[in-house]
Enzyme design. Structure first.
Site, short mmCIF file in Angstrom:
data_model
loop_
_atom_site.label_atom_id
_atom_site.label_comp_id
_atom_site.label_asym_id
_atom_site.label_seq_id
_atom_site.Cartn_x
_atom_site.Cartn_y
_atom_site.Cartn_z
CG ASP A 31 -1.97 0.96 1.27
OD1 ASP A 31 -2.92 0.76 2.03
OD2 ASP A 31 -1.88 1.96 0.53
CG ASP A 126 -3.24 3.80 -2.90
OD1 ASP A 126 -4.16 2.98 -3.10
OD2 ASP A 126 -3.15 4.47 -1.87
CD GLU A 127 -5.41 -0.72 -1.56
OE1 GLU A 127 -5.26 -1.51 -0.64
OE2 GLU A 127 -6.23 0.21 -1.55
#
Length: 440
Positions: A31, A126-127
């Site tokens: 993350d 974003d992960e």
DNA sequence: TCTGGGGTCCTAGGACCC
DNA sequence: TCTGGGGTCCTAGGACCC
């Protein structure tokens, strides 16, 4: 703190137990920390270390979509109203989001991940989840591999963009682990850590349980993850149905059999919505806003070579209640004009209280409108097929040419005439509007 | 100065059919 | 006219995620 040190231990000796308990998978959840703000800090040295909020232009009823670490220390939180954020932190720099930059960095970190496993599941911008079962040994075990990936990310993305890595036997625990230490964390959860964590973590710490579900569980006397783990499957399925009940039960056990899927998910819909600077009953504003939203959604859809067969539109009123409708099109299209007409028809009942035809220019909305939205779904991948209809082919080429101009010179260089000033004319007099108008 | 914007998935319930 | 019951399909909307 001591609990974190338990789960953070680098000791590999119990991995055989993990294997016997949960199939021996090793899953990473990675993350990126304060992603949008970190990308901005990396790109702009003047912003580094400063309290930054991305999004929420003040005065537009916007919110902070992401806060930098310095801003978070001042109490600024994601999804906080920008006025509130500025009150807490008057020197907060509010900057615009840069979707292209985020996507660019995302591609870079995904490339790094794919060096170490072919099972990379993109979970959001974003992960990602990585299944490194069978791959981590050659790097000295899961923690060593995680540290190696962190070093490589730093080298490729820059030192401002850090990540938190969660390591666990499945996705749900890996995601929980990456949440336990931010920023720049590295936390491993083993099956035997679960009872310890379950004793103190709130229900909503688990991905899949939010406020509503927490309240429903509380009403059943379930207040902690430990309570949930002790609730029989049958009780949960009776209350929540077979699917949701079974899912909850698995969450309670800390189990998650779902595989890390390395498929790049095809989009299922394109939607855009916009909250007006202030509530309005003005039909011209409503009409123009909806047209802009349709054009935006269509442009995004065309950029990925999709066409839509189902159009829906939504209105949120000043009191936050909402209404909307949808309609299936006779064929898949990507042309904003018929899509807009469909969306507009879908909204008329919600806005004017009845279906109208030509008199929109004289009617006000029956209730103040706060937000408008449009949603394109039932997507068909068009793959640039040639059509046998010359008219349609010309129109198709025109739309893609307009997209190119807008991509090159800014998104509203060329827009439909309907959004510029002749807006209500067509509906008043019934004349056909032109397809495009050069604004500047 | 209340409450953004982009998504996905699931469910409840209505319509329809036999 | 006294109307059950089961199945499928469809869609609106809720819940959740970042």
């Amino acid at each position: 703190m001591c609990l974190l040190s338990i789960v953070q231990s680098g000791d590999n000796s119990r991995s055989n137990l993990a294997r016997s308990n949960l199939g021996g998978r090793v899953v990473f959840h990675i993350d990126m920390n304060s992603y949008f703000a970190s990308v901005a800090e990396q790109a702009n040295p003047f912003l580094r270390g400063k309290p930054i909020g991305v999004g929420g232009k003040p005065g537009t009823r916007g919110i902070i979509a992401a806060a930098s670490i310095a801003a978070k220390k001042r109490g600024v939180k994601t999804a906080m109203n920008s006025y509130e954020a500025l009150r807490l932190c008057p020197e907060l720099e509010i900057i615009h989001g840069d979707p292209d930059a985020y996507e660019d960095v995302t591609h870079k970190f995904l490339r790094v991940f794919r060096r170490y496993t072919d099972a990379v599941e993109v979970f959001s911008i974003d992960e990602a989840f990585l299944d490194v079962t069978g791959w981590h040994e050659r790097y000295g075990g899961p923690e060593a591999l995680a540290r190696r990936i962190k070093v490589e990310l730093r080298a490729e993305l820059g030192e401002r963009i850090t990540c938190s890595v969660g390591i666990a036997p499945n996705k749900i625990l890996a995601k929980l682990a990456s949440d336990l230490k931010k920023p720049d964390g590295l936390v491993r959860i083993r099956p035997e850590d679960v009872p310890v964590l379950w004793a103190f973590l709130p229900l909503t710490e688990i991905c899949g349980i939010a406020e509503r579900m927490k309240r429903r569980l509380n009403r059943l006397g379930i207040h902690t993850l430990q309570d949930l783990s002790e609730t029989p499957l049958t009780r949960l399925t009776i209350v929540f149905g077979p699917v949701a009940g079974a899912k909850l039960w698995l969450l309670g056990q800390g189990e998650d059999p779902s595989p890390v899927q390395n498929v790049e998910a095809a989009p299922k819909s394109f939607g855009n919505s916009y909250t007006l600077p202030e509530d309005t009953t003005n039909p011209k504003i409503i009409y123009e806003t909806l047209m802009k939203l349709v054009e935006k959604a269509c442009r995004r859809m065309r950029a990925e070579n999709f066409q839509t067969r189902y159009v829906s539109a939504l209105v949120r009123y000043g009191d936050f209640s909402h209404a909307g409708d949808g309609a299936r099109l006779p064929e898949a299209i990507d042309d904003p004009v018929p899509i807009f007409e469909t969306a507009w028809e879908c909204l008329q009942h919600s806005i004017f209280g009845f279906q109208i035809s030509d008199r929109v220019g004289y009617l006000k909305s029956t209730r103040p409108v706060r937000l408008l939205g449009v949603h394109l779904s039932e997507l068909i991948y068009e793959n640039n097929q040639l059509t046998f209809w010359p008219e349609r082919e010309r129109r198709h080429r025109l739309l893609h040419a307009l997209d190119e101009i807008n991509n090159r010179y800014g998104s509203s260089t060329v827009t439909s005439a309907t959004t510029t000033g002749v807006v209500l004319k067509r509906h008043v007099s019934g004349f056909k509007y032109g397809t495009a108008l050069i604004k500047r």
